[in-house]
Motif scaffolding. Structure first.
Motif, PDB file in Angstrom:
ATOM      1  N   GLY A 253       0.741  -1.402   0.051  1.00 13.74           N
ATOM      2  CA  GLY A 253      -0.014   0.049   0.018  1.00 13.74           C
ATOM      3  C   GLY A 253       1.004   1.334   0.120  1.00 13.74           C
ATOM      4  O   GLY A 253       1.462   1.449   0.974  1.00 13.74           O
ATOM      5  N   VAL A 254       0.697   2.000  -1.167  1.00 15.46           N
ATOM      6  CA  VAL A 254       1.813   3.299  -1.111  1.00 15.46           C
ATOM      7  C   VAL A 254       0.954   4.553  -0.889  1.00 15.46           C
ATOM      8  O   VAL A 254      -0.279   4.770  -1.116  1.00 15.46           O
ATOM      9  CB  VAL A 254       2.370   3.288  -2.713  1.00 15.46           C
ATOM     10  CG1 VAL A 254       3.250   4.444  -2.984  1.00 15.46           C
ATOM     11  CG2 VAL A 254       3.041   1.811  -3.085  1.00 15.46           C
ATOM     12  N   ASP A 255       1.520   5.337  -0.415  1.00 19.39           N
ATOM     13  CA  ASP A 255       1.061   6.884  -0.012  1.00 19.39           C
ATOM     14  C   ASP A 255       0.512   7.420  -1.344  1.00 19.39           C
ATOM     15  O   ASP A 255       1.155   7.562  -2.368  1.00 19.39           O
ATOM     16  CB  ASP A 255       2.127   7.480   0.590  1.00 19.39           C
ATOM     17  CG  ASP A 255       1.759   9.227   0.719  1.00 19.39           C
ATOM     18  OD1 ASP A 255       0.581   9.506   0.507  1.00 19.39           O
ATOM     19  OD2 ASP A 255       2.683  10.120   0.914  1.00 19.39           O
ATOM     20  N   LYS A 256      -0.595   7.887  -1.368  1.00 23.11           N
ATOM     21  CA  LYS A 256      -1.468   8.303  -2.515  1.00 23.11           C
ATOM     22  C   LYS A 256      -0.802   9.492  -3.007  1.00 23.11           C
ATOM     23  O   LYS A 256      -0.942   9.902  -4.166  1.00 23.11           O
ATOM     24  CB  LYS A 256      -3.020   8.332  -2.304  1.00 23.11           C
ATOM     25  CG  LYS A 256      -3.961   7.364  -1.880  1.00 23.11           C
ATOM     26  CD  LYS A 256      -4.987   7.829  -1.426  1.00 23.11           C
ATOM     27  CE  LYS A 256      -6.280   6.544  -1.592  1.00 23.11           C
ATOM     28  NZ  LYS A 256      -6.513   6.045  -2.844  1.00 23.11           N
ATOM     29  N   SER A 257      -0.034  10.395  -2.296  1.00 22.70           N
ATOM     30  CA  SER A 257       0.501  11.526  -2.815  1.00 22.70           C
ATOM     31  C   SER A 257       1.732  11.348  -3.233  1.00 22.70           C
ATOM     32  O   SER A 257       2.432  12.155  -3.567  1.00 22.70           O
ATOM     33  CB  SER A 257       0.748  12.337  -1.515  1.00 22.70           C
ATOM     34  OG  SER A 257       1.704  12.203  -0.444  1.00 22.70           O
ATOM     35  N   GLN A 258       2.419   9.946  -3.564  1.00 21.64           N
ATOM     36  CA  GLN A 258       3.706   9.595  -3.990  1.00 21.64           C
ATOM     37  C   GLN A 258       3.435   8.864  -5.391  1.00 21.64           C
ATOM     38  O   GLN A 258       4.073   7.551  -5.361  1.00 21.64           O
ATOM     39  CB  GLN A 258       4.709   9.104  -3.047  1.00 21.64           C
ATOM     40  CG  GLN A 258       4.795   9.893  -1.981  1.00 21.64           C
ATOM     41  CD  GLN A 258       5.747   9.341  -1.003  1.00 21.64           C
ATOM     42  OE1 GLN A 258       6.828   9.384  -1.279  1.00 21.64           O
ATOM     43  NE2 GLN A 258       5.589   8.981   0.379  1.00 21.64           N
ATOM     44  N   PRO A 259       2.697   9.370  -6.367  1.00 19.39           N
ATOM     45  CA  PRO A 259       2.749   8.428  -7.395  1.00 19.39           C
ATOM     46  C   PRO A 259       4.179   7.989  -8.066  1.00 19.39           C
ATOM     47  O   PRO A 259       4.005   6.902  -8.886  1.00 19.39           O
ATOM     48  CB  PRO A 259       1.920   9.538  -8.651  1.00 19.39           C
ATOM     49  CG  PRO A 259       2.357  10.724  -7.988  1.00 19.39           C
ATOM     50  CD  PRO A 259       2.385  10.568  -6.477  1.00 19.39           C
ATOM     51  N   GLU A 260       5.070   8.739  -7.878  1.00 16.67           N
ATOM     52  CA  GLU A 260       6.260   8.284  -8.502  1.00 16.67           C
ATOM     53  C   GLU A 260       6.889   7.083  -7.829  1.00 16.67           C
ATOM     54  O   GLU A 260       7.554   6.216  -8.301  1.00 16.67           O
ATOM     55  CB  GLU A 260       7.472   9.534  -8.577  1.00 16.67           C
ATOM     56  CG  GLU A 260       7.825   9.785  -7.038  1.00 16.67           C
ATOM     57  CD  GLU A 260       6.796  10.651  -6.309  1.00 16.67           C
ATOM     58  OE1 GLU A 260       6.893  10.771  -5.052  1.00 16.67           O
ATOM     59  OE2 GLU A 260       5.614  11.199  -6.694  1.00 16.67           O
ATOM     60  N   LEU A 261       6.705   7.093  -6.402  1.00 17.80           N
ATOM     61  CA  LEU A 261       6.849   5.883  -5.530  1.00 17.80           C
ATOM     62  C   LEU A 261       6.125   4.800  -5.778  1.00 17.80           C
ATOM     63  O   LEU A 261       6.797   3.446  -6.014  1.00 17.80           O
ATOM     64  CB  LEU A 261       6.836   6.202  -4.050  1.00 17.80           C
ATOM     65  CG  LEU A 261       7.125   4.797  -3.169  1.00 17.80           C
ATOM     66  CD1 LEU A 261       8.595   4.547  -3.265  1.00 17.80           C
ATOM     67  CD2 LEU A 261       6.651   5.286  -1.652  1.00 17.80           C
ATOM     68  N   LEU A 262       4.863   4.920  -6.348  1.00 17.51           N
ATOM     69  CA  LEU A 262       4.117   3.746  -6.706  1.00 17.51           C
ATOM     70  C   LEU A 262       4.691   2.945  -8.051  1.00 17.51           C
ATOM     71  O   LEU A 262       4.954   1.934  -8.240  1.00 17.51           O
ATOM     72  CB  LEU A 262       2.659   3.990  -7.049  1.00 17.51           C
ATOM     73  CG  LEU A 262       1.713   3.059  -7.689  1.00 17.51           C
ATOM     74  CD1 LEU A 262       1.705   1.920  -6.636  1.00 17.51           C
ATOM     75  CD2 LEU A 262       0.318   3.763  -7.952  1.00 17.51           C
ATOM     76  N   GLU A 263       5.179   3.880  -9.124  1.00 18.76           N
ATOM     77  CA  GLU A 263       5.734   3.453 -10.342  1.00 18.76           C
ATOM     78  C   GLU A 263       7.088   2.778  -9.957  1.00 18.76           C
ATOM     79  O   GLU A 263       7.239   1.719 -10.780  1.00 18.76           O
ATOM     80  CB  GLU A 263       5.950   4.710 -11.164  1.00 18.76           C
ATOM     81  CG  GLU A 263       4.950   5.213 -11.648  1.00 18.76           C
ATOM     82  CD  GLU A 263       5.338   6.440 -12.720  1.00 18.76           C
ATOM     83  OE1 GLU A 263       6.263   6.568 -13.067  1.00 18.76           O
ATOM     84  OE2 GLU A 263       4.282   7.233 -13.157  1.00 18.76           O
TER      85      GLU A 263
ATOM     86  N   GLU B 120      -9.008   3.257   0.343  1.00 24.47           N
ATOM     87  CA  GLU B 120      -9.307   4.459   0.960  1.00 24.47           C
ATOM     88  C   GLU B 120      -8.234   5.412   1.455  1.00 24.47           C
ATOM     89  O   GLU B 120      -8.078   6.462   1.534  1.00 24.47           O
ATOM     90  CB  GLU B 120     -10.587   4.573   2.031  1.00 24.47           C
ATOM     91  CG  GLU B 120     -11.987   4.101   1.424  1.00 24.47           C
ATOM     92  CD  GLU B 120     -12.950   3.812   2.478  1.00 24.47           C
ATOM     93  OE1 GLU B 120     -12.682   4.468   3.626  1.00 24.47           O
ATOM     94  OE2 GLU B 120     -14.003   3.421   2.105  1.00 24.47           O
ATOM     95  N   TYR B 121      -7.294   4.511   1.815  1.00 24.85           N
ATOM     96  CA  TYR B 121      -6.137   5.019   2.568  1.00 24.85           C
ATOM     97  C   TYR B 121      -4.858   5.007   1.679  1.00 24.85           C
ATOM     98  O   TYR B 121      -3.985   5.671   1.939  1.00 24.85           O
ATOM     99  CB  TYR B 121      -5.767   4.362   3.972  1.00 24.85           C
ATOM    100  CG  TYR B 121      -6.778   4.323   4.767  1.00 24.85           C
ATOM    101  CD1 TYR B 121      -7.201   5.499   5.571  1.00 24.85           C
ATOM    102  CD2 TYR B 121      -8.038   3.256   4.718  1.00 24.85           C
ATOM    103  CE1 TYR B 121      -8.270   5.453   6.401  1.00 24.85           C
ATOM    104  CE2 TYR B 121      -9.004   3.288   5.532  1.00 24.85           C
ATOM    105  CZ  TYR B 121      -9.317   4.514   6.562  1.00 24.85           C
ATOM    106  OH  TYR B 121     -10.219   4.445   7.261  1.00 24.85           O
TER     107      TYR B 121
END
Length: 297
Positions: free
Chosen positions: A60-70, A185-186
């Protein structure tokens, strides 16, 4: 950036507060071994080898860090392709040797990857002394190395893991997380890396489910249970949702009484103390817990 660092710094406070909190939900229990059968030390447990669910684990990745998700998704693909993930699995499901992982202290002046976990979920995350061990923890260490960051692991109650990431106190949740809409949601879930399921743990001398051959057979037996029967679960897990019922998972729930614990191990021990009749938890932890507890009997 200063506000972001302060939020990360508050993670320590959140972890401590939640770890000290009392259990909630349906019929909570502090997991103590009080009460029950004085001869329970000689009892053992067994896992009913039938999958009750079909689940997928992801981070589960922080929603405000899309670059981390990638970056996380690219890393998952890399370790799947080059065999690293299989090597990690072999250390816990095969003949390999688990590799302990150290956590640095949280320091907002450093470039750190802050991981939220619940280190009571063997073989995915657990403690050996002061070191973290487990599939997710080894992946976390390799991910931090890949990103060129220092690894910080924050250990907390399971139901606080996604919340801490959603509040931007941690960067990523790595805790044997089943993908489901409520948790989305989180956090934003990464690509999946493991197929999971729920399984039933019973006392070794309980023959109720011995003739079951399919998931439907087990479900039929579970459906016959009344509120007089207590089923232990780890609080906040999919097993908890399975017993109580959860529309986001598609679980109708059981008539049995749900008893929550801070860990699956405490639930199984309390079952052997005759305080609950059964336990439902993820398949891999179910095997690890019963093997460890039976070895002590």
């Amino acid at each position: 950036m200063e506000e972001w660092n302060m939020k990360k710094f508050l993670a320590v406070c959140l972890c401590a507060a939640l770890a000290a909190g009392t259990l909630a939900a349906c019929g909570s229990n502090d997991g103590g071994a009080s009460g029950g059968n004085s001869g329970s030390a000689k009892r053992t447990a067994k896992v009913i080898d039938i999958d009750l669910t079909d689940e997928e684990y992801a981070f589960g990745v922080d929603k405000s860090q899309p670059e981390l998700l990638e970056q996380v998704n690219s890393f998952i693909a890399k370790i799947q392709e080059d065999g690293t993930l299989d090597e990690i699995f072999d250390r816990y499901f095969g003949d390999g040797e688990p590799q302990p992982v150290e956590s640095a202290a949280l320091d907002t002046s450093k470039d750190q990857l802050v991981v939220a976990t619940n280190a009571a979920f063997e073989p995915f995350e657990y403690m050996e002394g002061e070191n973290y061990v487990g599939i997710d923890m080894e992946i976390a260490a390799l991910l931090a190395e890949e990103l060129g960051q220092e690894l910080v692991i924050q250990n907390m109650d399971f139901d606080a893991v996604c919340l801490s990431v959603g509040q931007q106190m941690c960067d990523i949740a790595m805790a044997g997380l089943t993908v489901n809409p409520e948790r989305e949601e989180y956090v934003t879930f990464s690509d999946t890396y493991y197929q999971a399921s729920q399984r039933l743990i019973v006392p070794s001398d309980d023959t109720t489910f011995d003739d079951c051959k399919t998931k439907e057979d087990v479900e039929a037996k579970l459906a016959e249970l009344t509120s007089d029967t207590k089923i232990g679960v780890q609080q906040g897990t999919t097993g908890n949702s399975y017993v109580e019922g959860d529309e986001s998972f598609g679980f109708p729930g059981l008539n049995a009484t749900c008893q929550t614990y801070k860990s699956g191990s405490l639930a199984v021990q309390d079952m052997l103390n005759n305080n609950v009749q059964y336990v439902i938890i993820d398949a891999a932890p179910a095997e690890a817990i019963t093997e460890a507890i039976n070895a002590l009997q």
